[in-house]
Design a protein around this motif. Structure first.
Motif, short mmCIF file in Angstrom:
data_model
loop_
_atom_site.label_atom_id
_atom_site.label_comp_id
_atom_site.label_asym_id
_atom_site.label_seq_id
_atom_site.Cartn_x
_atom_site.Cartn_y
_atom_site.Cartn_z
N ILE A 1 11.63 -4.07 -4.18
CA ILE A 1 12.30 -4.79 -3.08
C ILE A 1 11.31 -5.77 -2.49
O ILE A 1 10.30 -5.38 -1.86
CB ILE A 1 12.78 -3.80 -2.00
N GLU A 2 11.62 -7.01 -2.67
CA GLU A 2 10.69 -8.04 -2.22
C GLU A 2 11.31 -8.83 -1.09
O GLU A 2 12.49 -9.19 -1.16
CB GLU A 2 10.38 -9.00 -3.39
N ASP A 3 10.49 -9.05 -0.03
CA ASP A 3 11.01 -9.85 1.07
C ASP A 3 10.05 -10.99 1.40
O ASP A 3 8.90 -10.98 0.99
CB ASP A 3 11.28 -8.95 2.32
N THR A 4 10.61 -11.93 2.16
CA THR A 4 9.76 -13.04 2.61
C THR A 4 9.53 -12.89 4.10
O THR A 4 9.64 -13.84 4.88
CB THR A 4 10.46 -14.40 2.32
N GLY A 5 9.20 -11.66 4.47
CA GLY A 5 9.11 -11.37 5.90
C GLY A 5 7.72 -11.59 6.44
O GLY A 5 6.89 -12.30 5.86
N ILE A 6 7.43 -10.91 7.55
CA ILE A 6 6.19 -11.16 8.26
C ILE A 6 4.99 -10.47 7.61
O ILE A 6 3.85 -10.69 7.97
CB ILE A 6 6.29 -10.74 9.74
N GLY A 7 5.26 -9.58 6.69
CA GLY A 7 4.16 -8.94 5.98
C GLY A 7 3.41 -7.91 6.83
O GLY A 7 3.70 -7.73 8.02
N ILE A 8 2.46 -7.25 6.16
CA ILE A 8 1.71 -6.17 6.85
C ILE A 8 0.23 -6.41 6.63
O ILE A 8 -0.24 -6.58 5.49
CB ILE A 8 2.08 -4.79 6.30
N ALA A 9 -0.53 -6.43 7.73
CA ALA A 9 -1.97 -6.62 7.63
C ALA A 9 -2.59 -5.45 6.89
O ALA A 9 -2.09 -4.32 6.94
CB ALA A 9 -2.57 -6.73 9.03
N SER A 10 -3.70 -5.75 6.19
CA SER A 10 -4.28 -4.71 5.32
C SER A 10 -4.70 -3.46 6.09
O SER A 10 -4.52 -2.34 5.61
CB SER A 10 -5.45 -5.26 4.50
N GLU A 11 -5.23 -3.64 7.32
CA GLU A 11 -5.66 -2.43 8.03
C GLU A 11 -4.45 -1.59 8.48
O GLU A 11 -4.56 -0.40 8.69
CB GLU A 11 -6.56 -2.75 9.24
N ILE B 1 6.08 3.26 -2.93
CA ILE B 1 4.77 2.70 -2.59
C ILE B 1 4.93 1.25 -2.11
O ILE B 1 5.95 0.59 -2.39
CB ILE B 1 3.82 2.69 -3.81
N LEU B 2 3.92 0.81 -1.38
CA LEU B 2 3.83 -0.60 -1.03
C LEU B 2 3.03 -1.25 -2.14
O LEU B 2 1.85 -0.96 -2.32
CB LEU B 2 3.12 -0.77 0.32
N LYS B 3 3.68 -2.14 -2.91
CA LYS B 3 2.95 -2.75 -4.02
C LYS B 3 1.92 -3.75 -3.48
O LYS B 3 0.77 -3.71 -3.87
CB LYS B 3 3.91 -3.44 -4.97
N HIS B 4 2.40 -4.67 -2.64
CA HIS B 4 1.45 -5.54 -1.95
C HIS B 4 2.16 -6.25 -0.79
O HIS B 4 3.39 -6.31 -0.73
CB HIS B 4 0.81 -6.56 -2.89
N SER B 5 1.32 -6.71 0.10
CA SER B 5 1.89 -7.40 1.26
C SER B 5 0.88 -8.37 1.85
O SER B 5 -0.32 -8.06 1.90
CB SER B 5 2.29 -6.36 2.32
N TYR B 6 1.38 -9.52 2.26
CA TYR B 6 0.47 -10.51 2.86
C TYR B 6 1.08 -10.99 4.16
O TYR B 6 2.23 -11.44 4.18
CB TYR B 6 0.27 -11.70 1.91
N PRO B 7 0.32 -10.88 5.21
CA PRO B 7 0.88 -11.32 6.50
C PRO B 7 1.34 -12.78 6.42
O PRO B 7 0.62 -13.64 5.91
CB PRO B 7 -0.29 -11.17 7.48
N GLY B 8 2.56 -13.00 6.88
CA GLY B 8 3.12 -14.35 6.86
C GLY B 8 3.83 -14.68 5.56
O GLY B 8 4.64 -15.61 5.52
N GLY C 1 5.05 -11.98 3.08
CA GLY C 1 6.10 -11.02 2.74
C GLY C 1 5.51 -9.74 2.14
O GLY C 1 4.30 -9.58 2.04
N SER C 2 6.41 -8.82 1.74
CA SER C 2 5.95 -7.55 1.18
C SER C 2 6.79 -7.17 -0.02
O SER C 2 7.93 -7.61 -0.16
CB SER C 2 6.05 -6.43 2.21
#
Lengths: 803, 131
Positions: free
Chosen positions: A710-720, A762-769, A771-772
């Protein structure tokens, strides 16, 4: 050497010896016959009979022919016919043989003069009895040969008898003793003593028998002979006898001395003979007694030496005490054990050495020991060494108070301090272990390799209602039946113990087992059974089990509580939600614009609350394993489509594109409802945290799993923040995200659900700004994992009696 | 006008549903426990019954069971309206008696409930749906 040669040797040796014997016999015979006062063939002193007896005793019956020959020759030389000589010789030989036989048989043979008792027997058998034989045969022969008449029978007989007697009493001992007794000759003092003594003897004897004084008793030579016997033994005795005999005969023959008075030569000789026999016997017996005494003393000394050695070298210390515990003897080992020299403690009271606390006990024990002669007691107590240190000793006391030569209580003791310390440590550790086992709340059962109980702890007895001795040795499977939660008894082959003992594997119980107690009621248990392996063999097992009654009750209470609480919480929430909704939809009339927003926020808050209650209920179920998973094979594509269609309105509202990739039939093995829940949660989140753009769902598969991305173009999640993502009650707050709206449980629950179905989230990857991307995995229906799951499922169902 | 029987022991909620259904022009009957509900149902023969589960005297399941024993009662549409979570035990028992819907009160507004009821009366679907 060959046999013929051997016989030649023996015979030649024999022959020589025999010849010598015969010669000696003849010579002495001639000497004897010089005193033939009554009859030419009869003498008052017949040395040959002594010689004959001695020879036969020392060299055996094979010398008999020599004796016969000698006797024959002697008699034929003297007088009489060949026939009478033959008869006399026969008589003499038989006398010697019979005498030798009797002495050997009853009086120790050549050792006859070693003991007084044997000398008496010798006198009877050899000197009195066997001599009668030759006297009888001899005199009869003479009479038959017309050399004597019947009326002189007794006279001649007595003379003959006494003459042979003399030979055996005077001559035979001399020969035997001088040949069999060794002597040491290198003591000068003793030699001088010897010579002087004998000179005195000769003097005295001469004085007596010369007749210097009219009434002098011949017995005066006896004291001298005793003296000689005392100092020089039996050799001295026999020599004295011979010397006195010679001197006495010499002078008596000439008519001198105490025996040669108004009597005829013949009568004098008879009395002299009697005197000499008694003289000889006396000194012989005295000599034998001295010998016995000395042998006795030697034996005693030997025993004493041995005893002393035993005592002194003994490792145990030995002391002798009297009944008041006064020490009368202490062995050298006492020094090693107690530090005291033996002399230091002799005379001390034994109890002074005992540690004060132990004194009453030792006093009591000694008192008891002293009462029963011969009894033995072993006691342990502390004793004080010389250097005042204390050691533990074990003592064995033997009551030998009445034992002659001991007359004491014998105590031997050894240091057992080390042993004692060791024993105490073992005891302490044992008690610690027992205390531990007793205090442990879990039941512990140990069995041998046949499943028979070897050990149980107190908790086992408490939980199951049995006593320890009722369980030991019994079979676990028979005595402690196991049931499933449907009340079905688990048969022996299905019991975990059976598997443990046959395969050596550890078995942990499944959650719904029950043990049947002694009173036939059941108790829910959880157990672990482990094999005991010694040297690669299964030697037994150890089981630890827990009484789950309380825990089960607790669980039930928790579940019931959650169940009811959620119901109770929901009721007011329903009312609030419902009424707000109705207000907002104008059921209760017009509401001003200004009220709309606040009312909507109230509604949102209530929804949050409701979600929280729902999540908490789910959480509670997940954690107590109460969630029931209905695993079925279904088409995941269809399932995703359904979820997406229900969420489409929300997407449309936010102007976000929500689509899914092409997906043909893909079958997974999972719980449909839970899968929907997960999809709802993850796709819902994606929509929640995306303001614009799209949310796309792609499905592909690997060997064993289906992967839903499930891929979104959302606000993403910071690594910490990513670390906290799946944790319970963690909400990620950030300025972009605004106030958190969820319960913080959603992802945790979703992941738990996925994992329970052998999948994952699992969270595959996410980048703030940017998406995830989240990924859900579930097992494919025809994968190995799925198959295993299905087997496990059916196993569980069988065990739990479910259909 | 359709007749609806609402069997609900909580007075607040009963009032709420009554208001909504009355607004939607239903004829509303109320009962506060299973015993009363059963009696009214058999007397009045409503078109639909909204049934709570946890109630005093006689709970919803028992009432449903009794109702289904009646000739008319066997066919009347019943919507289970409860706050008891749908776990397997309850569902199994409930499904036996064939409710039309199993609705969680907390997840549905009164309007949602009305919509569902209207679906039943003018049926689009016959299989029970759990929400």
């Amino acid at each position: 050497m060959d046999i013929k040669g051997f016989w030649q040797q023996v015979t030649i040796k024999n022959l020589l010896v025999n010849i010598v014997i015969s010669l000696i016999y003849i010579l002495s015979g001639q000497l004897g016959l010089a005193f033939a006062s009554l009859h030419p063939n009869v003498t008052i002193l017949w040395p040959p009979s002594g010689i004959a007896l001695a020879v036969l005793l020392m060299f055996g019956y094979k010398t008999a022919p020599a004796i016969f020959l000698g006797a024959f020759i002697v008699n034929s030389i003297t007088s009489g016919t060949l026939l009478t000589s033959f008869g006399i010789a026969t008589g003499n030989t038989i006398e010697a043989v019979v005498g030798a036989y009797l002495v050997t048989r009853f009086a120790n043979g050549t050792r006859v003069f070693d003991r007084a008792s044997d000398i008496f027997k010798y006198t009877f058998f050899a000197s009195l009895l066997s001599t009668m034989i030759s006297a009888t045969i001899g005199v009869t022969t003479l009479i038959l040969g017309n050399l004597a008449s019947w009326n002189t029978f007794w006279n001649i007989w007595i003379t003959w008898w006494l003459g042979n007697m003399g030979g055996s009493i005077i001559i035979a001992p001399l020969i035997i003793i001088w040949i069999t007794t060794p002597t040491i000759y290198n003591d000068l003092k003793k030699n001088i003593h010897f010579i002087i003594s004998f000179l005195i003897l000769c003097l005295v004897t001469i004085v007596i028998f010369y007749g210097l004084f009219t009434y002098i008793y011949p017995y005066l030579c006896i004291p001298v002979a005793i003296w000689i016997t005392y100092w020089f033994g039996r050799k001295g005795a026999t020599l004295s006898t011979v010397i006195v005999t010679i001197i006495a005969i010499f002078y008596t023959l000439q008519g001198h001395g105490p025996f040669a008075r108004e009597l005829s030569i013949h009568q004098s000789f008879i009395f002299l003979q009697i005197f000499l026999n008694i003289f000889s016997l006396t000194t012989l017996i005295y000599g034998a007694i001295l010998l016995e005494k000395s042998a006795g003393e030697k034996a005693l000394a030997l025993h004493e030496e041995r005893f002393k050695a035993l005592i002194e070298k003994s490792f145990d210390a030995i002391i002798l005490i009297d009944p008041t515990s006064k020490i009368t003897y202490a062995s050298p080992s006492v020094k090693r054990l107690l530090g005291y020299e033996p002399e230091e403690i002799i005379g001390m009271t034994g109890f002074d050495l005992v540690f004060p606390e132990d004194r009453p006990m030792t006093m009591k024990e000694l008192a008891k020991l002293v009462l029963i002669p011969g009894s033995v007691k072993t006691v342990k107590y502390r004793t004080i060494k010389k250097d005042k240190t204390i050691i533990w000793v074990e003592t064995t006391g033997t009551n030998l108070l009445l034992e002659p030569h001991v007359n004491a209580v014998v105590i031997n003791f050894r240091d057992i301090t080390d042993t004692k310390i060791f024993e105490e440590r073992i005891q302490r550790e044992k008690m610690q272990d027992e205390a531990m086992l007793t205090s442990i709340g879990e039941g512990i059962i140990a069995t041998d390799n046949q499943g028979k109980i070897t050990m149980v702890n107190q908790a086992t007895c408490n939980i199951l209602g049995w006593k320890e001795d009722e369980l030991l040795g019994k079979s676990v499977i028979d005595t402690i039946p196991m049931q499933t939660d449907t009340g079905k008894t688990v048969s022996s082959p299905d019991r975990p113990l059976t598997r443990v003992l046959s395969h050596g594997v550890k078995v942990v119980s499944s959650p719904t087992n029950y043990y049947v107690k002694k009173d036939k009621t059941t108790v829910p248990v959880r157990f672990t059974v482990t094999p005991i392996i010694i040297d690669d063999r299964i030697a037994g097992s150890i089981e630890i089990f827990y009484d789950m009654t309380q825990q089960k009750a607790l669980d039930k209470a928790k579940t019931d509580f959650v169940y009811l609480a959620s119901h109770e919480l929901r009721t007011p929430m329903t009312a609030i939600k419902g009424f707000i909704s109705m207000i907002l939809t104008g059921r209760y009339g017009f509401i001003s614009e200004k009220l709309v927003s606040p009312l909507q926020q109230v509604s949102t808050s209530i929804d949050r609350l409701i979600n929280l209650v729902n999540d908490m209920l789910n959480l509670s179920r997940i954690e107590s394993n109460k969630l029931h998973f209905e695993l079925t094979t279904f088409n995941i594509c269809q399932c995703v489509e359904n979820v997406i269609s229900t969420l489409k309105p929300i997407a449309m509202q936010k102007n976000i594109t929500l689509d899914m990739s092409n997906c043909t039939k893909q079958h997974v093995l999972a719980d449909i409802q839970k899968t929907q829940q997960i999809l709802n949660n993850v796709i819902g989140n994606a929509l929640k945290y995306t303001d614009s753009g799209k949310v796309s769902v792609t499905i592909n598969n690997s060997k064993d799993y289906i992967h839903i991305n499930i891929e979104d173009t959302g606000i993403g999640i910071a690594s910490e923040d990513q670390k906290k993502l799946f944790a319970k009650f963690q909400q990620i707050t950030s300025i972009e995200r605004g106030k958190p709206v969820g319960t913080g449980l959603g992802l945790y629950i979703s992941r738990e659900l996925a994992r329970r179905m052998d999948g994952n989230l699992i969270l595959k990857h996410s980048y703030p700004g940017k998406g995830s991307v989240f990924e859900i995995t579930l097992p494919l229906a025809d994968s190995d994992i799925a198959k295993k799951l299905q087997i496990q499922l059916s196993d569980d169902k069988d065990q739990n009696g479910q259909n | 006008m359709s007749k609806i029987l609402i069997v609900e022991d909580d007075p607040t909620l009963a009032n709420m549903y009554e208001d909504e259904f009355k607004f939607m022009k239903f004829d509303v009957l109320l009962a506060k426990d299973g015993t009363e509900g059963l009696k009214i149902a058999l007397d009045e023969h409503p078109d639909v019954i909204l049934l709570d589960i946890l109630m005093p005297k006689m709970d919803g399941i028992q009432m449903m069971k009794e109702l289904r024993g009646d000739t008319w009662g066997a066919k009347v549409p019943i919507v289970i309206l409860t706050n008891l979570d749908a776990n397997d035990e309850i569902i199994k028992v409930v499904l036996v008696h064939q409710p039309a819907y199993y609705l969680l009160k907390a997840n549905n507004t009164p309007t949602d409930v009305v919509n569902k009821v209207q679906e039943i009366i003018a049926p689009k679907t016959t299989s029970p749906v759990i929400k």
